[in-house]
Motif scaffolding. Structure first.
Motif, mmCIF file in Angstrom:
data_model
loop_
_atom_site.group_PDB
_atom_site.id
_atom_site.type_symbol
_atom_site.label_atom_id
_atom_site.label_comp_id
_atom_site.label_asym_id
_atom_site.label_seq_id
_atom_site.Cartn_x
_atom_site.Cartn_y
_atom_site.Cartn_z
ATOM 1 N N ASN A 5 0.824 -1.202 0.000
ATOM 2 C CA ASN A 5 0.000 0.000 0.000
ATOM 3 C C ASN A 5 0.862 1.257 0.000
ATOM 4 O OD1 ASN A 5 -2.470 -1.390 0.253
ATOM 5 N ND2 ASN A 5 -2.209 -1.539 2.456
ATOM 6 N N ASP A 6 0.377 2.306 -0.680
ATOM 7 C CA ASP A 6 0.980 3.614 -0.509
ATOM 8 C C ASP A 6 0.586 4.109 0.878
ATOM 9 O OD1 ASP A 6 1.909 3.453 -3.097
ATOM 10 O OD2 ASP A 6 0.698 5.114 -3.863
ATOM 11 N N ILE A 7 1.524 4.727 1.566
ATOM 12 C CA ILE A 7 1.274 5.240 2.911
ATOM 13 C C ILE A 7 1.779 6.676 2.963
ATOM 14 C CG2 ILE A 7 1.895 5.006 5.359
ATOM 15 C CD1 ILE A 7 2.072 1.991 4.865
ATOM 16 N N PRO A 8 0.925 7.614 3.381
ATOM 17 C CA PRO A 8 1.383 9.006 3.461
ATOM 18 C C PRO A 8 2.352 9.178 4.630
ATOM 19 C CG PRO A 8 -0.856 8.825 4.285
ATOM 20 C CD PRO A 8 -0.476 7.469 3.762
ATOM 21 N N PRO A 9 3.376 10.016 4.458
ATOM 22 C CA PRO A 9 4.346 10.225 5.529
ATOM 23 C C PRO A 9 3.882 11.262 6.543
ATOM 24 C CG PRO A 9 4.987 11.470 3.612
ATOM 25 C CD PRO A 9 3.750 10.696 3.228
ATOM 26 N N ASP A 10 4.461 11.194 7.731
ATOM 27 C CA ASP A 10 4.334 12.236 8.746
ATOM 28 C C ASP A 10 5.665 12.960 8.831
ATOM 29 O OD1 ASP A 10 1.680 11.930 9.715
ATOM 30 O OD2 ASP A 10 2.280 10.169 10.871
ATOM 31 N N THR A 11 5.704 14.019 9.599
ATOM 32 C CA THR A 11 6.946 14.757 9.787
ATOM 33 C C THR A 11 7.822 14.024 10.802
ATOM 34 O OG1 THR A 11 5.809 16.823 9.326
ATOM 35 C CG2 THR A 11 7.914 16.984 10.461
ATOM 36 N N VAL A 12 9.094 13.845 10.444
ATOM 37 C CA VAL A 12 10.070 13.200 11.327
ATOM 38 C C VAL A 12 11.167 14.206 11.661
ATOM 39 C CG1 VAL A 12 9.610 10.866 10.463
ATOM 40 C CG2 VAL A 12 11.369 12.254 9.351
ATOM 41 N N GLY A 13 11.862 13.960 12.757
ATOM 42 C CA GLY A 13 12.978 14.816 13.136
ATOM 43 C C GLY A 13 14.213 14.495 12.319
ATOM 44 N N LYS A 73 9.225 -4.888 2.245
ATOM 45 C CA LYS A 73 9.569 -5.583 3.484
ATOM 46 C C LYS A 73 8.803 -5.056 4.687
ATOM 47 C CE LYS A 73 14.360 -6.650 2.253
ATOM 48 N NZ LYS A 73 15.761 -6.412 2.640
ATOM 49 N N SER A 74 8.626 -3.744 4.755
ATOM 50 C CA SER A 74 8.052 -3.118 5.948
ATOM 51 C C SER A 74 6.536 -3.241 5.943
ATOM 52 C CB SER A 74 8.440 -1.642 6.021
ATOM 53 O OG SER A 74 9.833 -1.499 5.990
ATOM 54 N N HIS A 75 5.998 -3.706 7.053
ATOM 55 C CA HIS A 75 4.554 -3.831 7.199
ATOM 56 C C HIS A 75 3.940 -2.447 7.357
ATOM 57 C CE1 HIS A 75 0.671 -5.064 8.844
ATOM 58 N NE2 HIS A 75 0.933 -6.229 8.276
ATOM 59 N N ASP A 76 2.734 -2.276 6.885
ATOM 60 C CA ASP A 76 2.039 -0.988 6.957
ATOM 61 C C ASP A 76 2.054 -0.409 8.370
ATOM 62 O OD1 ASP A 76 1.460 -1.644 4.349
ATOM 63 O OD2 ASP A 76 -0.716 -1.496 4.551
ATOM 64 N N ASP A 77 1.774 -1.253 9.384
ATOM 65 C CA ASP A 77 1.716 -0.768 10.764
ATOM 66 C C ASP A 77 3.050 -0.196 11.224
ATOM 67 O OD1 ASP A 77 -0.915 -1.585 10.883
ATOM 68 O OD2 ASP A 77 -0.501 -3.428 11.997
ATOM 69 N N ILE A 78 4.141 -0.806 10.797
ATOM 70 C CA ILE A 78 5.472 -0.321 11.168
ATOM 71 C C ILE A 78 5.705 1.067 10.567
ATOM 72 C CG2 ILE A 78 7.965 -0.715 10.927
ATOM 73 C CD1 ILE A 78 6.647 -2.724 12.783
ATOM 74 N N LEU A 79 5.409 1.208 9.285
ATOM 75 C CA LEU A 79 5.609 2.512 8.636
ATOM 76 C C LEU A 79 4.738 3.577 9.288
ATOM 77 C CD1 LEU A 79 5.843 1.395 4.919
ATOM 78 C CD2 LEU A 79 7.703 2.105 6.406
ATOM 79 N N GLU A 80 3.483 3.245 9.542
ATOM 80 C CA GLU A 80 2.576 4.223 10.143
ATOM 81 C C GLU A 80 3.037 4.635 11.534
ATOM 82 O OE1 GLU A 80 -1.104 2.122 9.723
ATOM 83 O OE2 GLU A 80 -1.287 2.665 7.602
ATOM 84 N N SER A 81 3.606 3.712 12.316
ATOM 85 C CA SER A 81 4.045 4.052 13.669
ATOM 86 C C SER A 81 5.340 4.858 13.677
ATOM 87 C CB SER A 81 4.215 2.785 14.520
ATOM 88 O OG SER A 81 5.336 2.040 14.091
ATOM 89 N N THR A 82 6.100 4.812 12.584
ATOM 90 C CA THR A 82 7.359 5.559 12.517
ATOM 91 C C THR A 82 7.204 6.907 11.834
ATOM 92 O OG1 THR A 82 7.992 4.538 10.418
ATOM 93 C CG2 THR A 82 8.763 3.454 12.452
ATOM 94 N N GLY A 83 6.167 7.074 11.030
ATOM 95 C CA GLY A 83 5.972 8.307 10.282
ATOM 96 C C GLY A 83 6.559 8.259 8.889
ATOM 97 N N VAL A 84 7.164 7.126 8.525
ATOM 98 C CA VAL A 84 7.730 6.972 7.192
ATOM 99 C C VAL A 84 6.618 6.595 6.221
ATOM 100 C CG1 VAL A 84 9.335 5.623 5.768
ATOM 101 C CG2 VAL A 84 9.982 6.307 8.085
ATOM 102 N N GLY A 85 6.604 7.223 5.077
ATOM 103 C CA GLY A 85 5.620 6.898 4.056
ATOM 104 C C GLY A 85 6.190 5.893 3.065
ATOM 105 N N ARG A 86 5.328 5.432 2.193
ATOM 106 C CA ARG A 86 5.775 4.501 1.157
ATOM 107 C C ARG A 86 4.982 4.768 -0.107
ATOM 108 N NH1 ARG A 86 5.264 -1.270 2.886
ATOM 109 N NH2 ARG A 86 3.055 -0.806 2.843
ATOM 110 N N VAL A 87 5.676 4.653 -1.237
ATOM 111 C CA VAL A 87 5.029 4.730 -2.535
ATOM 112 C C VAL A 87 5.454 3.492 -3.319
ATOM 113 C CG1 VAL A 87 6.844 6.149 -3.565
ATOM 114 C CG2 VAL A 87 4.560 6.166 -4.555
#
Length: 157
Positions: A5-13, A73-87
């Motif tokens: 899935n595409d996942i929108p990113p959040d802001t990270v430090g 490789k990265s599960h959707d839940d992992i990306l969402e909890s870190t703030g990293v998006g995916r395309v």
């Protein structure tokens, strides 16, 4: 959940260090992309089957947005909890990740990244890695690339 899935990113430090770029995820964990990023002035094409991470900082260079390109490789839940998006891109597809930053999926499982730092209004980094190697790149203007070459030559003398 699908891992495609595409996942929108959040802001990270973001912390720019002499020995690399540190990214603090929204869950508080930090990762370090080691090494001084190699300057790129036009287009970057990754080798086949490499993970491609694109980070665009804000003008203060203390936070930014990160996207993984074609990460399976990265599960959707992992990306969402870190703030990293995916395309996820199919071969031949392209997408503008941010203003001034476009990625394309080429044949042979390669990714092409094109960026204009002036349009992005921040610094644009690309991290390319697999289980054995890690490379860092930063998109810069032609004049910035020349200035870095001059500084490196001066350091050698």
């Amino acid at each position: 959940m699908s891992a495609r899935n595409d996942i929108p990113p959040d802001t990270v430090g973001v912390e720019l260090l002499e020995h690399g770029v540190a990214v603090e995820y929204i869950d508080g964990r930090t990762t370090l992309y080691r090494g001084i990023p190699e300057p790129v002035t036009d287009t970057l094409t990754t080798p086949p089957k490499k993970e491609t991470h694109v980070l665009v900082t804000d003008p203060t260079e203390t936070e930014g947005v990160m996207l993984y390109v074609n990460d399976l490789k990265s599960h959707d839940d992992i990306l969402e909890s870190t703030g990293v998006g995916r395309v996820i891109l199919d071969e031949g597809e392209e997408e503008e990740l941010f203003p001034g930053v476009t990625v394309r999926r080429l044949g042979g499982m390669r990714t092409e990244v094109e960026a204009d730092p002036d349009v992005a209004r921040g610094r644009v980094f690309v991290f390319v890695e697999d289980d054995w190697t890690e490379s860092s790149y930063e998109f810069v203007t032609e004049s910035e690339a020349a200035d870095r070459e001059d500084a490196a030559a001066a350091d050698e003398n």
